[in-house]
Enzyme design. Structure first.
Site: not given
Length: 215
Positions: A23, A94
């Site tokens: 990711s 993230k």
């Protein structure tokens, strides 16, 4: 004694976290062990747009957390802190795209994310990836963050939780620290570079008040 010292240092400053998914490619790759600066957001400092953060997704990205045996949880936590095991399923890595008060939308005519009305060119994105294939328009609540992965087509991030309580945002209090270094494997030793992608973004869009989220 040496292991104890490493563990103590890890709990205070730089616990390593093993990257389990694609990711955050190309910035972080599967198997990278990232050293996290736990002091980055102490003493009044807050996460900034563009920071790569490690956070506990309990209550935002993870709604129901199964109960864990206390001893097993302690052993796993120790192994993770030493970089010998993957982090808990509730821990995520993230990039911060919006902070409290920001209006974050996607996408403009050129397919870019806009923050407070300013289009953001994101050089850290996985080549070939769109900024987002999911349209959104959200005002980030104070005390929370809008976060996204760098490999947008492979990232389960704030976009996936738009309909959940909090509108996909992550409380600042759940942030563990900032990912500042890649410590392993040896061929990947490097600093997680800071980005100037958000330098032109104003604090707030004209005529928009900070407050509740929508999307």
């Amino acid at each position: 004694m040496c292991a104890l010292g490493v563990l103590l240092l890890g709990q205070l400053v730089i616990p390593p976290y093993q990257i389990p998914s694609r990711s955050m490619e190309p910035t972080l790759q599967v198997g990278d062990r990232v050293l996290v600066n736990r002091l980055a957001y102490r003493f009044g400092n807050l996460p900034q747009r563009g920071d790569v953060i490690v956070f506990d997704g309990t209550g935002s990205f993870v709604r129901n957390v199964p109960e864990e045996n206390a001893v097993a949880g302690m052993l796993h936590g120790t192994a993770a802190a030493l970089g010998l095991a993957e982090p808990s399923d509730t821990v995520f890595v993230k990039r911060v795209i919006g902070v409290g008060g920001d209006r974050v939308t996607c996408c403009d005519k050129e397919g870019r994310v806009e923050v407070n009305g300013t289009a953001v060119d994101e050089p850290y994105l996985q080549p070939g990836d769109a900024a987002s294939r999911v349209p959104f328009d959200i005002v980030v609540r104070q005390g929370t963050l809008w976060v996204m992965g760098d490999h947008r087509s492979q990232s389960r991030d704030s976009r996936e939780h738009l309909g959940a309580p909090g509108g996909g945002t992550v409380p600042v209090e759940r942030v563990i620290g900032r990912a500042d270094w890649i410590g392993w494997p040896a061929g990947r030793w490097s600093v997680v570079g800071r980005t100037g992608a958000f330098d032109a973004v104003p604090a707030l869009p004209h005529g928009t008040a900070a407050g509740g989220a929508h999307g």
